[in-house]
Design a protein around this motif. Sequence first.
Motif, short mmCIF file in Angstrom:
data_model
loop_
_atom_site.label_atom_id
_atom_site.label_comp_id
_atom_site.label_asym_id
_atom_site.label_seq_id
_atom_site.Cartn_x
_atom_site.Cartn_y
_atom_site.Cartn_z
N TYR A 71 0.71 -1.19 0.08
CA TYR A 71 0.04 0.03 0.11
C TYR A 71 0.81 1.42 -0.06
N THR A 72 1.11 1.69 -1.36
CA THR A 72 2.19 2.89 -1.39
C THR A 72 1.49 4.23 -1.34
N ALA A 77 -3.41 7.94 -2.50
CA ALA A 77 -3.81 9.15 -3.42
C ALA A 77 -5.00 8.92 -4.11
N LYS A 78 -4.96 7.47 -4.61
CA LYS A 78 -6.18 7.15 -5.58
C LYS A 78 -7.17 6.95 -4.75
N ASP A 79 -7.10 6.31 -3.51
CA ASP A 79 -8.35 5.98 -2.54
C ASP A 79 -8.68 7.38 -2.09
N VAL A 85 -14.91 12.20 -5.02
CA VAL A 85 -16.08 12.09 -6.15
C VAL A 85 -17.45 11.80 -5.40
N PRO A 86 -18.44 12.45 -5.91
CA PRO A 86 -19.78 12.28 -5.36
C PRO A 86 -20.22 10.85 -5.85
N PRO A 87 -20.90 9.94 -4.90
CA PRO A 87 -21.31 8.91 -5.32
C PRO A 87 -22.21 8.66 -6.60
N ALA A 88 -22.87 9.77 -7.06
CA ALA A 88 -23.65 9.73 -8.30
C ALA A 88 -22.91 9.75 -9.36
#
Length: 90
Positions: A71-72, A77-79, A85-88
Amino acid sequence: AVWDRESLGLSKEDHHRKALTTKDLTKPWALLPLAGLASSIAHSALTTLLLDDSPHKARLQPYNHVCMPEYTSSFRAKDLQCREVPPAER
């Protein structure tokens, strides 16, 4: 349980030079209580998964190992980006 480099009993020198380590699952099995399990069932290869990024660490119990990438900071950063980002819109 979390079994990291801090809990492997490495010398200060080995810890900082990233010495190869092996995780022997018989050690935590001996320490874990039988809570919630029938008294005839102990923790063993039947009840344990080792999640680690190194096949070498699991060489004693290879069939209990799930090899995962380290886990880098780029994964983190991607997580974190996904959380923004909104779920929709996902």
